[in-house]
Write a protein that holds these residues in place. Structure first.
Motif, PDB file in Angstrom:
ATOM      1  N   PHE A  69      85.895 -20.226  43.098  1.00 37.37           N
ATOM      2  CA  PHE A  69      85.118 -19.002  43.209  1.00 37.37           C
ATOM      3  C   PHE A  69      85.629 -17.943  42.235  1.00 37.37           C
ATOM      4  N   SER A  71      86.224 -14.928  42.891  1.00 41.18           N
ATOM      5  CA  SER A  71      87.289 -14.164  43.544  1.00 41.18           C
ATOM      6  C   SER A  71      88.437 -15.077  43.964  1.00 41.18           C
ATOM      7  N   ARG A 109      93.349 -26.302  44.327  1.00 43.59           N
ATOM      8  CA  ARG A 109      92.611 -26.627  45.539  1.00 43.59           C
ATOM      9  C   ARG A 109      91.397 -27.502  45.206  1.00 43.59           C
ATOM     10  N   LEU A 168      75.708 -24.284  49.457  1.00 43.31           N
ATOM     11  CA  LEU A 168      75.947 -23.014  50.146  1.00 43.31           C
ATOM     12  C   LEU A 168      74.641 -22.254  50.309  1.00 43.31           C
ATOM     13  N   ALA A 222      88.863 -16.921  46.326  1.00 41.38           N
ATOM     14  CA  ALA A 222      88.728 -17.241  47.754  1.00 41.38           C
ATOM     15  C   ALA A 222      89.960 -17.942  48.303  1.00 41.38           C
ATOM     16  N   LEU A 223      91.134 -17.460  47.935  1.00 43.46           N
ATOM     17  CA  LEU A 223      92.364 -18.024  48.515  1.00 43.46           C
ATOM     18  C   LEU A 223      92.573 -17.413  49.892  1.00 43.46           C
ATOM     19  N   PHE A 224      93.156 -18.195  50.804  1.00 40.55           N
ATOM     20  CA  PHE A 224      93.396 -17.688  52.153  1.00 40.55           C
ATOM     21  C   PHE A 224      94.663 -16.830  52.117  1.00 40.55           C
ATOM     22  N   PRO A 225      94.529 -15.532  52.392  1.00 43.02           N
ATOM     23  CA  PRO A 225      95.644 -14.607  52.141  1.00 43.02           C
ATOM     24  C   PRO A 225      96.869 -14.853  53.004  1.00 43.02           C
ATOM     25  N   HIS A 226      96.679 -15.475  54.187  1.00 41.83           N
ATOM     26  CA  HIS A 226      97.816 -15.649  55.095  1.00 41.83           C
ATOM     27  C   HIS A 226      98.515 -16.979  54.897  1.00 41.83           C
ATOM     28  N   LEU A 227      97.971 -17.832  54.033  1.00 43.32           N
ATOM     29  CA  LEU A 227      98.593 -19.138  53.795  1.00 43.32           C
ATOM     30  C   LEU A 227      99.314 -19.113  52.457  1.00 43.32           C
ATOM     31  N   ARG A 272      75.289 -22.428  43.648  1.00 39.95           N
ATOM     32  CA  ARG A 272      75.326 -22.413  45.111  1.00 39.95           C
ATOM     33  C   ARG A 272      74.378 -23.449  45.703  1.00 39.95           C
TER      34      ARG A 272
END
Lengths: 297, 372
Positions: free
Chosen positions: B88, B90, B153, B59, B92-97, B54
């Motif tokens: 990441f 998790s 990504r 970050l 960290a994918l954008f769930p709505h895209l 990080r």
């Protein structure tokens, strides 16, 4: 159907029964009764009201106060809905950011924002009546150094409705902030970190990630704020009684006046029917038009 | 596929300290990551490896010290301007895209032209085998597919440095082994610098050019996998690398040489000129059954297919000794056995836990591959 299936079906109906009975007795029956009542005249001298068909509705079309209440309500809704939604999002973002940054006093911030919701309406009205008091109220005192002051905010036709709007926004935003805050806190912080690494600005991140992920909450809040904006009455009763000169009379208050002060329950029922029909159309439109654009996690 | 103008960049943490209140996550850590290398930050949870990552990403900020990328001090530079991509844990994918929009999120934020976006998406999708998934939402993907999208990504960003935070920990064992090979192949193909955080020593051993072993916010050892396996600098390094872990047994000085306390067979004839208590480090895979040698009593045996892990009690204190014997060793609890050593033991100072280099130490033998 086997024995156990039949028993399950009976048990299911029994479980649904209490809620269904209450709903029918206190929601469905009154609705139908109101529609039926709206076709009747005023009950006078102990005689039962006579059937007048659509006379109440015809009177409504010619009633200038009805049209003014409708206009007032339109102005009120058009202001309160977007303002309180925008303010609730902004406040929720602020509280959420404060949570992430572990700043001191974030509990204070949350409580401060939520306070209007836990205060009883009478208390809110008293606070704002003081704020709006001509001459020595808070607002006039703040404006005094700038040469203003001694303005009767609630008594002047030009400022009474805007003043009601301010109070309503203050109260609504505080309540709906909690829903936005809950939604924001379910968004994993790694999404923000990933977006930051990808070079997305705070605004881009809000527009492309936060806002879309908040759409279910926004739809929910929108529907409720719309309904609230047609359901407002306590604030008017306490603060202005619809005045000055019907300047703050909105639909529900007019219904209250007609029904419980003039005791014309037939006409009040007709007004109620119109309000219900309007709300039903709005709710349906919201779900049909917006429902598709909502991303449910 | 078109040629990509990406080269790795060197990354350096210089005397970096990170504290939260009184707890110290990193204590004056210095790490050098060579350009284009695959470096694994390895250690148990809480050792500071994710904090390192990080700090490199920007970050998080160090309380003290410097972060350099490609020779430039980036400590005050915001994350987006550092030239790093990150995968990441998790994802960290954008769930709505959908997958395509997820992969292109950063390029759109950086206003990369449409033609270039399309080309890079096509390349990445082809490389990762996710071309058929571009219209799906993350929720419609399996764990492995989500992992590939997260990789995609990072790949399209074409940054010289890629950071990965325990990227395979949410996958099942078989998929993990497969993704290990893919990630490594991808890094080799792109030539980028990969800094990979894991607590799984198998991942470290099988992928890394360089392993940085961390413990309690300090670098325990920084070496290539074969070196860290063959020459652990500390008892912690010795026991963290290898499955099963290295046996660490107290030593006794006798007239014949050093023996495991309570046994008679000397492990080595030389006498390290070192005072104080000693520990012997014996890799389970260097033990074999013999007619005579270190006497032990079998307490448990575990058949794994290719080999058998035999647990024994040895010496005065009935210290536990694990041996990894080829095939199916037919041993019952209570059996008396003797072991010979295929390689000289590692000797550690029991007080400081550090390795002792001594005359009797022979050159490193070829490292046995570590099993998965």
């Amino acid at each position: 159907m086997t024995r156990s299936e039949r028993r399950e079906a009976v048990a299911g109906w029994l479980l649904v029964l209490p809620a269904a009975a209450l709903l029918a007795a206190f929601t469905h029956y009154p609705t139908v009764a109101t529609l039926w009542r709206s076709l009747h005249g005023q009950a006078l001298h102990g005689k039962p009201p006579s059937f007048v068909a659509l006379a109440n509705y015809r009177a409504m079309v010619k009633d200038p106060v009805f049209w003014q209440a409708l206009r007032n309500n339109a102005v009120y809704s058009a202001a309160v809905i977007p303002l309180s939604m925008a303010l609730s999002i902004v406040m929720a973002l602020a509280v959420d950011a404060a949570t992430g940054a572990r700043i001191r006093g974030r509990t204070f911030l949350r409580v401060a924002y939520f306070t209007p919701t836990i205060l009883p309406m009478i208390a809110i009205a008293n606070i704002w009546l003081y704020f709006f008091t001509p001459g020595y109220g808070l607002i006039d005192r703040l404006l005094a150094p700038f040469g203003f002051g001694n303005w009767n905010w609630l008594g002047a036709a030009s400022t009474a409705l805007p003043a009601m709007i301010v109070v309503a926004v203050w109260r609504e935003a505080a309540f709906y902030m909690i829903f936005y805050l809950a939604a924001l806190q379910t968004i994993p912080p790694t999404l923000r970190e990933a977006a930051t690494l990808e070079g997305a600005s705070r605004f881009t991140f809000f527009r492309r990630v936060i806002w879309p992920l908040l759409t279910p909450t926004t739809l929910f809040v929108f529907v409720n704020v719309v309904i609230d904006s047609f359901r407002l009455i306590d604030q008017i009763v306490v603060m202005t009684h619809g005045g000055p000169d019907n300047g703050t009379t909105i639909l529900l208050y007019y219904i209250y006046e007609v029904g419980f002060q003039y005791w014309d329950s037939g006409y009040a029922a007709a007004l109620t029917a119109v309000l219900l029909a309007g709300l039903a159309v709005v709710a349906l439109a919201q779900f049909l038009l917006l429902g598709r654009r909502v991303h449910y996690g | 596929m078109s040629e990509r103008p990406v080269h790795g960049a060197a990354v350096r943490l210089h005397h970096v300290t990170r504290r939260w209140g009184t707890s110290v996550a990193l204590d004056r850590v210095t790490i050098d990551v060579a350009a284009g290398s695959f470096t694994v930050l390895l250690g148990p949870s809480g050792c500071g490896k994710s904090t390192c990552l990080r700090l490199i990403a920007g970050l998080d900020e160090p309380n003290d010290g410097r972060v350099e990328i490609d020779g430039r001090d980036v400590t005050p530079v915001p994350p987006a301007a550092r030239g790093v991509a990150m995968v990441f844990q998790s994802y960290a994918l954008f769930p709505h895209l959908n997958v395509g929009e997820n992969i292109l999120f950063g390029l759109r934020a950086r206003n990369v032209g449409k033609a270039e976006r399309t080309r890079r998406l096509r390349d990445a999708a082809e490389m990762l085998g996710i071309g058929h998934l571009l219209d799906r939402r993350p929720a419609q993907l399996s764990g492995g597919q989500q992992q590939r999208v997260a990789l995609g990504r990072a790949v399209v960003a074409q940054t010289p440095v890629c950071l990965m935070d325990e990227p395979l920990s949410n996958l099942d064992a078989q998929l993990r082994a497969e993704m290990r090979r893919e990630v490594l192949a991808l890094q080799r193909r792109l030539g980028i610098t990969m800094i990979y955080v894991t607590h799984d020593q198998t991942e470290a051993m099988s992928m890394a050019d360089q392993v940085v072993l961390l413990r309690d916010g300090r670098v325990e050892q920084d070496a290539p996998p074969d070196r860290i396996y063959a020459h652990p600098e500390t008892t912690f390094a010795a026991s963290f690398i290898g499955t099963p872990p290295m046996n660490l047994l107290p030593l006794e000085r006798t007239a014949h040489g050093l023996t495991i306390a309570g046994t008679t067979t000397p492990l080595m004839t030389g006498r390290p000129d070192h005072r104080g208590p000693l520990l012997a480090g014996i890799r389970p895979e260097t033990l074999r059954l013999a007619a005579a040698g270190i006497e032990a009593r079998v307490t448990h045996s575990e058949f794994l297919g290719a080999d058998t892990i035999v647990a024994c009690a040895v010496g005065a204190g009935a210290a536990r000794l694990l041996a990894r014997l080829p095939g199916r060793a037919r041993l019952q609890p209570g059996d008396r056995v003797a072991f010979a050593l295929d390689a000289p033991p590692h000797i550690f100072d029991a007080t400081t836990s550090r390795r002792i280099v001594h005359a009797a130490e022979t050159p490193t033998r070829t490292a046995t591959p570590v099993s998965t």
